[in-house]
Design a protein around this motif. Structure first.
Motif, PDB file in Angstrom:
ATOM      1  N   HIS A  11       0.778  -1.160  -0.010  1.00  7.07           N
ATOM      2  CA  HIS A  11      -0.083  -0.235   0.005  1.00  7.07           C
ATOM      3  C   HIS A  11       0.751   1.360   0.199  1.00  7.07           C
ATOM      4  O   HIS A  11       0.573   2.151  -0.834  1.00  7.07           O
ATOM      5  CB  HIS A  11      -0.911  -0.028   1.197  1.00  7.07           C
ATOM      6  N   VAL A  12       2.043   1.382   0.798  1.00  6.66           N
ATOM      7  CA  VAL A  12       2.728   2.226   0.776  1.00  6.66           C
ATOM      8  C   VAL A  12       3.498   2.503  -0.402  1.00  6.66           C
ATOM      9  O   VAL A  12       3.620   3.701  -0.860  1.00  6.66           O
ATOM     10  CB  VAL A  12       3.860   2.212   2.128  1.00  6.66           C
ATOM     11  N   LYS A  14       2.502   1.664  -3.229  1.00  5.31           N
ATOM     12  CA  LYS A  14       1.357   2.397  -4.403  1.00  5.31           C
ATOM     13  C   LYS A  14       1.217   3.905  -4.130  1.00  5.31           C
ATOM     14  O   LYS A  14       1.302   4.507  -4.895  1.00  5.31           O
ATOM     15  CB  LYS A  14       0.306   1.560  -4.288  1.00  5.31           C
ATOM     16  N   LYS A  15       1.248   4.271  -3.014  1.00  2.00           N
ATOM     17  CA  LYS A  15       1.039   5.720  -2.699  1.00  2.00           C
ATOM     18  C   LYS A  15       2.065   6.376  -3.048  1.00  2.00           C
ATOM     19  O   LYS A  15       2.047   7.726  -3.574  1.00  2.00           O
ATOM     20  CB  LYS A  15       0.653   5.859  -1.167  1.00  2.00           C
ATOM     21  N   GLU A  18       2.273   6.621  -6.863  1.00  3.39           N
ATOM     22  CA  GLU A  18       1.126   7.498  -7.243  1.00  3.39           C
ATOM     23  C   GLU A  18       1.758   9.001  -7.137  1.00  3.39           C
ATOM     24  O   GLU A  18       1.548   9.997  -8.137  1.00  3.39           O
ATOM     25  CB  GLU A  18       0.061   7.309  -6.441  1.00  3.39           C
TER      26      GLU A  18
END
Length: 89
Positions: A11-12, A14-15, A18
């Motif tokens: 998740h990190v 991906k952030k 982005e």
């Protein structure tokens, strides 16, 4: 517990990706502002004819944007981020 930790790390990642993509796009728009202005000037007041009349300006803008928004640029940004934040390549 390993699965949860892995999910958080992904998740990190991906952030971060982005955010890097957003930064890459902002830089591209800034660097290609001249071409964007030429395209906008050509397109002003047109509707469907913009496709035909402004083809050259659109192509110039797209070529410029592609110089700053491609996979190799993103990979380089990821490497720089990793060096700054993790100390790893």
């Amino acid at each position: 517990m390993g699965y949860i930790q892995e999910a958080r790390e992904n998740h990190v990642k991906k952030k971060v990706e982005e955010a890097l993509r957003s930064k890459m796009k902002q830089k591209a728009l800034k660097e290609c502002d001249h071409y964007a202005s030429k395209y906008a000037e050509c397109a002003y007041g047109r509707t469907l004819s913009v496709i035909f009349k402004c083809r050259n300006q659109a192509k110039e803008l797209n070529n410029c944007l592609h110089l700053y928004t491609n996979d190799s640029v993103l990979d380089e940004m990821k490497r720089e981020y990793a060096l700054q934040h993790d100390g790893k390549p």
